[in-house]
Scaffold this motif. Structure first.
Motif, PDB file in Angstrom:
ATOM      1  N   TYR A 163       0.856  -1.180   0.000  1.00  0.00           N
ATOM      2  CA  TYR A 163       0.000   0.000   0.000  1.00  0.00           C
ATOM      3  C   TYR A 163       0.894   1.233   0.000  1.00  0.00           C
ATOM      4  O   TYR A 163       1.631   1.463   0.965  1.00  0.00           O
ATOM      5  N   SER A 238      -6.197   9.103   3.172  1.00  0.00           N
ATOM      6  CA  SER A 238      -6.299   8.844   1.735  1.00  0.00           C
ATOM      7  C   SER A 238      -6.881   7.461   1.551  1.00  0.00           C
ATOM      8  O   SER A 238      -7.125   6.742   2.513  1.00  0.00           O
ATOM      9  N   CYS A 263      -6.629  13.632   1.310  1.00  0.00           N
ATOM     10  CA  CYS A 263      -5.660  13.618   0.214  1.00  0.00           C
ATOM     11  C   CYS A 263      -5.659  12.254  -0.461  1.00  0.00           C
ATOM     12  O   CYS A 263      -6.309  11.322  -0.010  1.00  0.00           O
ATOM     13  N   ASP A 331     -12.246   7.694 -11.731  1.00  0.00           N
ATOM     14  CA  ASP A 331     -13.014   8.219 -10.597  1.00  0.00           C
ATOM     15  C   ASP A 331     -13.914   9.355 -11.075  1.00  0.00           C
ATOM     16  O   ASP A 331     -13.794   9.814 -12.209  1.00  0.00           O
ATOM     17  N   LYS A 453      -9.562  -0.091   3.424  1.00  0.00           N
ATOM     18  CA  LYS A 453     -10.621   0.649   2.744  1.00  0.00           C
ATOM     19  C   LYS A 453     -11.923  -0.134   2.902  1.00  0.00           C
ATOM     20  O   LYS A 453     -11.928  -1.347   2.741  1.00  0.00           O
TER      21      LYS A 453
HETATM   22  N1  8LQ Z   1      -9.146   6.975  -3.499  1.00  0.00           N
HETATM   23  C1  8LQ Z   1      -7.897   7.165  -3.070  1.00  0.00           C
HETATM   24  N2  8LQ Z   1      -7.814   8.274  -2.306  1.00  0.00           N
HETATM   25  C2  8LQ Z   1      -9.071   8.797  -2.252  1.00  0.00           C
HETATM   26  C3  8LQ Z   1      -9.667   9.932  -1.610  1.00  0.00           C
HETATM   27  N3  8LQ Z   1      -8.956  10.762  -0.864  1.00  0.00           N
HETATM   28  N4  8LQ Z   1     -10.987  10.137  -1.792  1.00  0.00           N
HETATM   29  C4  8LQ Z   1     -11.734   9.298  -2.560  1.00  0.00           C
HETATM   30  N5  8LQ Z   1     -11.241   8.218  -3.168  1.00  0.00           N
HETATM   31  C5  8LQ Z   1      -9.924   7.970  -3.021  1.00  0.00           C
HETATM   32  C6  8LQ Z   1      -2.007   5.551  -1.902  1.00  0.00           C
HETATM   33  C7  8LQ Z   1      -3.118   6.558  -1.802  1.00  0.00           C
HETATM   34  O1  8LQ Z   1      -3.893   6.273  -0.676  1.00  0.00           O
HETATM   35  C8  8LQ Z   1      -3.978   6.544  -3.022  1.00  0.00           C
HETATM   36  C9  8LQ Z   1      -4.650   5.188  -3.188  1.00  0.00           C
HETATM   37  O2  8LQ Z   1      -5.461   4.763  -2.374  1.00  0.00           O
HETATM   38  O3  8LQ Z   1      -4.251   4.511  -4.281  1.00  0.00           O
HETATM   39  P1  8LQ Z   1      -4.827   3.110  -4.757  1.00  0.00           P
HETATM   40  O4  8LQ Z   1      -4.689   2.090  -3.689  1.00  0.00           O
HETATM   41  O5  8LQ Z   1      -4.153   2.907  -6.077  1.00  0.00           O
HETATM   42  O6  8LQ Z   1      -6.389   3.347  -4.972  1.00  0.00           O
HETATM   43  C10 8LQ Z   1      -6.790   4.352  -5.872  1.00  0.00           C
HETATM   44  C11 8LQ Z   1      -8.270   4.605  -5.733  1.00  0.00           C
HETATM   45  O7  8LQ Z   1      -8.633   4.853  -4.372  1.00  0.00           O
HETATM   46  C12 8LQ Z   1      -8.679   5.862  -6.467  1.00  0.00           C
HETATM   47  O8  8LQ Z   1      -8.877   5.603  -7.850  1.00  0.00           O
HETATM   48  C13 8LQ Z   1      -9.945   6.278  -5.725  1.00  0.00           C
HETATM   49  O9  8LQ Z   1     -11.056   5.529  -6.186  1.00  0.00           O
HETATM   50  C14 8LQ Z   1      -9.653   5.859  -4.310  1.00  0.00           C
END
Ligand code: 8LQ
Length: 473
Positions: A163, A238, A263, A331, A453
């Motif tokens: 992650y 996030s 974020c 998104d 999540k």
């Molecule tokens: N996603 C991620 N952050 C979000 C937010 N603040 N609000 C709404 N949806 C959100 C590593 C970082 O945490 C980013 C992350 O979670 O990356 P992932 O694991 O590749 O997941 C990406 C997806 O999480 C995004 O496309 C959003 O749908 C959601």
């Protein structure tokens, strides 16, 4: 200009004036038109670099007949074809392990990470030493904007494996000169231990998902601890919607007596804090000089005007190992350009990111996002903290059912109070979403909590469809 170069080469000894709200005042507060001009020039550099170093981008742009030197404006850039997650997977399947969009020698890779999803072929992130350093500097800068300062303790309460969220928060805290505590999450009994450690360390900052912050607060209460005793000043989230949803944000701010900052975009787009609120500005600012974000029509991939909804398309302006150039997120959000209370001149996502367009469902013609259901329930006094969304097909119509927990106070009052809460929830769904939802109230603690999540949608339609097909219908 304050260290705005490509490739970047940050000075790791740099710190802003301690009284400045900005890490890089010019970059953060310049006139947006001026920034856009500089971004166009930077895009040309990044595209030329990616073209020279990766067969992936060569193929893609040759096929489209596009060259870096064609990009004279941000409008020109909208013609550059988007990159999808599937293309990255295919590239890695054909050119293992990092794909032919890796723009640095494999020997430069300093960290390997990967996507955290559990379905399909995972994607590997090969991150160079230079990029690792860039990510740390970008995140330190944004965390400064949240109000975190050198010497503050930052507690990372998210899994430290596949992650990027946890790692990004950790290295940002390190570069900021914080006391970084990579606590992690996900192991049995770890939440109760987090409660103990938070009480001992009293961190200024806590990083997690919004769902996990709620879970942590529940466990703290079970242990007889008021989360306010942790003394946290900033909770930065996030990974999922929540940090910009007023009912959820306000609830968490109240529970912890701390400020919530939303974020995060996508792991591929690390430095993923490039969409982030600040100490004084709610929602998410788009820190365009780090990653250039377009909110675009999901079909034409052209930007929509400010004030409208679209899907974010992201372009790295500072990454050199696996730069993403027009990666489409899938998104949905809406963006605005207004004066921000913090004085930064970036566009903003006032309600954050709603969720994935794929996660949206349609009930009698109305589009519904799981995050909208969470928003309504969190705003209801008596809601017990967890729910499930069940979409099923009865006849030819999709039906929405929500199973929602009531809290202990409602339980103590008895069945009339439970019924009354269910009726209030149904009334809110029809008032706010315009759909009829059958609400079933269930006992406190019916559903498991998450340390990552939340996954709340149970889609019965798939089951219906597979049964239907088996019958040959
Ligand atoms: N996603 C991620 N952050 C979000 C937010 N603040 N609000 C709404 N949806 C959100 C590593 C970082 O945490 C980013 C992350 O979670 O990356 P992932 O694991 O590749 O997941 C990406 C997806 O999480 C995004 O496309 C959003 O749908 C959601």
């Amino acid at each position: 200009m304050e260290e705005w170069n490509f490739p970047p080469n940050y000075n790791n000894d740099y710190f802003p004036d301690p009284n400045s709200p900005y890490w890089f005042r010019d970059r953060e507060t310049m006139a947006p038109e001026k920034r856009d001009e500089l971004i166009v020039a930077r895009i040309r550099e990044v595209m030329a670099y990616a073209y020279d170093h990766s067969p992936f981008y060569q193929r893609k742009w040759d096929e489209a007949g596009i060259k870096a030197s064609d990009i004279r404006s941000l409008a020109d850039f909208e013609a550059v074809p988007v990159v999808t997650k599937q293309e990255l997977r295919d590239s890695q399947a054909k050119n293992p392990p990092f794909g032919d969009y890796l723009c640095c020698p494999e020997s430069d890779i300093h960290h390997i990470h990967g996507t955290s999803g559990t379905t399909g072929r995972p994607t590997a992130f090969g991150i160079s030493r230079r990029d690792w350093d860039t990510i740390a500097n970008n995140h330190a800068r944004i965390m400064w904007g949240m109000g975190l300062r050198p010497g503050d303790t930052v507690f990372v309460a998210a899994i430290l494996s596949l992650y990027m969220g946890s790692w990004g928060a950790l290295i940002g805290a390190e570069r900021l000169g914080c006391k970084a505590f990579p606590f992690g999450a996900g192991a049995p009994g770890m939440t109760a231990r987090a409660v103990t450690w938070l009480g001992m360390m009293k961190p200024a900052g806590l990083y997690s998902t919004p769902s996990y912050a709620l879970r942590l607060a529940e466990v703290a209460r079970e242990e007889g601890v008021n989360p306010r005793e942790f003394g946290i000043k900033v909770l930065f989230f996030s990974g999922e919607p929540g940090g910009s949803i007023p009912s959820i944000r306000d609830k968490i701010q109240d529970i912890y007596g701390a400020k919530v900052v939303d974020c995060g975009t996508m792991a591929e787009l690390t430095p993923w804090m490039h969409a982030s609120g600040s100490a004084d500005t709610e929602g998410m600012l788009l820190w365009q000089d780090i990653v250039y974000t377009e909110v675009a029509d999901p079909n034409t991939h052209r930007r929509v005007p400010y004030g409208e909804q679209g899907t974010p398309i992201y372009t790295h302006l500072e990454r050199t190992s696996q730069p993403m150039i027009r990666m489409i997120s899938g998104d949905l959000t809406h963006w605005v350009m207004e004066d921000n209370p913090c004085g930064r001149t970036y566009p903003r996502l006032p309600k954050g990111i709603y969720g994935r367009i794929d996660d949206m469902f349609q009930i009698r013609g109305e589009n519904v996002y799981p995050s909208a259901i969470a928003e309504i329930l969190e705003g209801l006094a008596g809601y017990g903290g967890e729910h499930r969304i069940i979409i099923s097909r009865s006849g030819s119509m999709d039906e929405l059912a929500v199973q929602a927990e009531f809290d202990q106070k409602v339980a103590d009052k008895g069945p009339d109070a439970v019924r009354e809460l269910g009726e209030r929830a149904e009334a809110e769904f029809s008032r706010v979403l315009g759909v009829r939802a059958r609400v079933e109230m269930v006992e406190p603690d019916t559903f498991p909590r998450t340390d990552f999540k939340a996954q709340r949608v149970v889609d019965d339609r798939d089951l219906y469809q597979s049964l239907h097909q088996k019958r040959g219908g």
